[in-house]
Design a protein around this motif. Sequence first.
Motif, PDB file in Angstrom:
ATOM      1  N   HIS A   9       0.821  -1.210   0.000  1.00  0.00           N
ATOM      2  CA  HIS A   9       0.000   0.000   0.000  1.00  0.00           C
ATOM      3  C   HIS A   9       0.857   1.263   0.000  1.00  0.00           C
ATOM      4  CE1 HIS A   9      -3.363  -2.606   0.518  1.00  0.00           C
ATOM      5  NE2 HIS A   9      -2.984  -3.007   1.734  1.00  0.00           N
ATOM      6  N   ASN A  11      -0.726   4.236   0.618  1.00  0.00           N
ATOM      7  CA  ASN A  11      -1.461   5.181   1.462  1.00  0.00           C
ATOM      8  C   ASN A  11      -1.445   4.781   2.935  1.00  0.00           C
ATOM      9  OD1 ASN A  11      -3.069   2.928   1.004  1.00  0.00           O
ATOM     10  ND2 ASN A  11      -4.975   4.089   0.892  1.00  0.00           N
ATOM     11  N   ARG A 159      -4.498   2.104   6.837  1.00  0.00           N
ATOM     12  CA  ARG A 159      -4.300   2.997   5.694  1.00  0.00           C
ATOM     13  C   ARG A 159      -5.137   4.250   5.862  1.00  0.00           C
ATOM     14  NH1 ARG A 159      -5.319   0.117   0.215  1.00  0.00           N
ATOM     15  NH2 ARG A 159      -6.944  -1.073   1.232  1.00  0.00           N
ATOM     16  N   GLU A 160      -4.704   5.299   5.182  1.00  0.00           N
ATOM     17  CA  GLU A 160      -5.482   6.548   5.208  1.00  0.00           C
ATOM     18  C   GLU A 160      -6.606   6.473   4.216  1.00  0.00           C
ATOM     19  OE1 GLU A 160      -2.574   9.639   4.574  1.00  0.00           O
ATOM     20  OE2 GLU A 160      -2.155   9.678   6.710  1.00  0.00           O
TER      21      GLU A 160
END
Length: 160
Positions: A9, A11, A159-160
């Motif tokens: 990922h 993010n 994650r954001e």
Amino acid sequence: MRRIGITGHSNLSTATVPLIADALHRTLAVLTDEPLVGVTCLARGADQLFARAVLDLGGSVEVVLPAQDYRARKVEPDNAADFDELLDRAVVVDTLPFPESGREAYMAASERVLGGIEALIAVWDGGPSGGHGGTADVIEAARERGLPVTIVWPDGAFRE
């Protein structure tokens, strides 16, 4: 020589970055019985944390850029210095012939990474890909090739 690739990922939350960095160091440290080569697309997040961990452990980094416009189009100003530093430290930089970054280019770059490694580390929360060429797709492609995949997702990561 051990050739290890990364997918993961981009993010990651700010609080997750040190958790992932530590987990990657621990995962890679057990592989340093022979020279380590990390193969990465150098995206923000997991890829850059992986590259830094490989370098910190005395290994070398090879980069596969998905498209000719990747630096200009996809690297955000707040990440440019880190991207440029890691790119400068790479022993090989392979830019795919796609003129523009996009899902097809990302998956092609990941396929190139998978073609040159003996194992894959995946910084993955277990969710589906957000589009063709995402983390879950790369993991599936690695497994189809018979590559061992090590999932890294420590408790408390998000994650954001």
